[in-house]
Design a protein around this motif. Sequence first.
Motif, PDB file in Angstrom:
ATOM      1  N   GLY A 356       0.782  -1.238   0.000  1.00  0.00           N
ATOM      2  CA  GLY A 356       0.000   0.000   0.000  1.00  0.00           C
ATOM      3  C   GLY A 356       0.806   1.276   0.000  1.00  0.00           C
ATOM      4  N   TYR A 357       2.136   1.176   0.042  1.00  0.00           N
ATOM      5  CA  TYR A 357       2.991   2.356  -0.055  1.00  0.00           C
ATOM      6  C   TYR A 357       3.012   2.878  -1.495  1.00  0.00           C
ATOM      7  CZ  TYR A 357       5.610   2.118   4.431  1.00  0.00           C
ATOM      8  OH  TYR A 357       6.007   2.155   5.742  1.00  0.00           O
ATOM      9  N   ILE A 358       2.943   4.190  -1.645  1.00  0.00           N
ATOM     10  CA  ILE A 358       3.273   4.824  -2.912  1.00  0.00           C
ATOM     11  C   ILE A 358       4.321   5.904  -2.626  1.00  0.00           C
ATOM     12  CG2 ILE A 358       0.983   4.350  -3.871  1.00  0.00           C
ATOM     13  CD1 ILE A 358       0.309   7.320  -3.529  1.00  0.00           C
ATOM     14  N   GLU A 359       4.846   6.510  -3.665  1.00  0.00           N
ATOM     15  CA  GLU A 359       5.820   7.602  -3.528  1.00  0.00           C
ATOM     16  C   GLU A 359       7.012   7.189  -2.653  1.00  0.00           C
ATOM     17  OE1 GLU A 359       6.112  12.297  -2.221  1.00  0.00           O
ATOM     18  OE2 GLU A 359       4.241  11.234  -1.873  1.00  0.00           O
ATOM     19  N   TYR A 360       7.626   6.054  -3.025  1.00  0.00           N
ATOM     20  CA  TYR A 360       8.821   5.517  -2.350  1.00  0.00           C
ATOM     21  C   TYR A 360       8.714   5.543  -0.826  1.00  0.00           C
ATOM     22  CZ  TYR A 360       9.789  10.444  -3.482  1.00  0.00           C
ATOM     23  OH  TYR A 360       9.676  11.800  -3.687  1.00  0.00           O
ATOM     24  N   GLY A 361       7.567   5.057  -0.319  1.00  0.00           N
ATOM     25  CA  GLY A 361       7.388   4.912   1.120  1.00  0.00           C
ATOM     26  C   GLY A 361       7.035   6.183   1.852  1.00  0.00           C
ATOM     27  N   THR A 362       6.732   7.253   1.126  1.00  0.00           N
ATOM     28  CA  THR A 362       6.409   8.531   1.760  1.00  0.00           C
ATOM     29  C   THR A 362       4.916   8.682   2.008  1.00  0.00           C
ATOM     30  OG1 THR A 362       8.310   9.544   0.665  1.00  0.00           O
ATOM     31  CG2 THR A 362       6.636  11.042   1.499  1.00  0.00           C
TER      32      THR A 362
END
Length: 483
Positions: A356-362
């Motif tokens: 469920g992470y997007i934007e390299y874990g941000t």
Amino acid sequence: MTEQIPVETLRPTVRMLSDEQIQAIHQTSLDILSRTGIVMKNEVARQLLLDNGAWESEGRIKVPETMVMDAIAAAPSRIPMYDRLGEPTMPLERGKVFFGPGSDCIFTMDLETGERRQATAEDIRRIAHLCDGLDWMDFTMSMGNPSDVPPLDIYIHEFTSMIRGSVKPTCYTANNREDMEDIYRIACAVAGGEVELREKPFLILYAESISPLLYPDESVDKLLFCAEKGIPVTYPPSPNTGGGGPISLAGAIGLGNAECLVGLVLTQLVRRGTPFLYGMNTAALDMKSAIVAYGAPEWPTGMAAWCDIARYYGLPVWGAAGATDSKVVDAQAGIEATVTIMTAFLTRCNLVHDVGYIEYGTTSSMEMLVICDEIIRDVRFVMDGVAINEITLAREPIHRAKPGGGFLADDHTLDNWEWAQWRPQLIDRMRYDRWVEKGRQDMFVRANARARQILETHEVPPLSEAVERVIAEVLKEREARRQ
């Protein structure tokens, strides 16, 4: 009547390392620990190592092979996990694969507005609620640092939001021993006492050292606390290639293996048999953008390798999948999530986080969680292999079929289609006219609608009044200590 054919179903796996390669990495890690050494900032852990066979040289602690091998032998090969209602679920053991989200994102994508904004405690509860309602999310993590609570209390609010939102096992993080003590107090209230929590753990700590080879005081203190209490812990370092680890994947894995083994040694010195989940994180530090790339192939490739090492050690293993470097939930997100989820299944990684992470874990995304749940369902069907038995071989239906007539109306089809075919919940298979009639919805729109539907209709058993009182007492006492 034809005799039943007893055939075991082969389930596909992948192996990344040969026996010789495993030995090369293992020996490299032992050399790092005994020749290069580590920097240990926690005095209790430092003395514990020195008292049990390690030595200090040139400002570093050197750990001998005997200590490492003894710790590997002492740690359990299986970690039984329970939900907060005390029911067994998610046994972390060889061959089993479980998925869940990650922790500590700065931002979240608002489910109603689509806005990228800072996360709140309510977002964390809602994400846990969504995970509780998704079939293939097996545990919860916070997916955010709440911006609307006192900064020193964020991990307490994360934990309480997760257990309010879901009954599934919780992988949590904490800042220091004070956080650990307060979270442990709440967890004991949920389980019914310290003994009950140790016998039926529903939580596992996630903490890290700092690559390369630095062990901060508070990070190690959290590890020691778990060992003292006999509750499960994972301590994966992040020797990301070109950042905390060498640019070469083999070097990063050798370093990460050494760093993880120090955590294992410490837990077993405090309490032999402490449940310890082995693993590391080997994302790539992108040389152009300087981001840690969650969708990079180095991570699943490394995961396959350290899963081989975990099997050699006989330890349950930690990994990551279902994340993307894309800033939106798009085709790139689907590609990166599918590759990593497929790899997690093929390697038989036990506890797989960061879904469920997007934007390299941000940033966290509930739509991404829903889509990954569907990907997991899809890949799981492939991983279950081809069942071979008298029913599936369908000899009699084939014998009675009219050439060119098909099997649509055959009793074999009518009796078995519900289990024999994989049926999507989110993937679209409508005919074009029907799809147009239904509003031309793409995958993201369908995922958003499914997330909202789960949040509206799925019920989660609430915490007891006694547990809520303990939470209130903990927060009140923390506020008093700050004043």
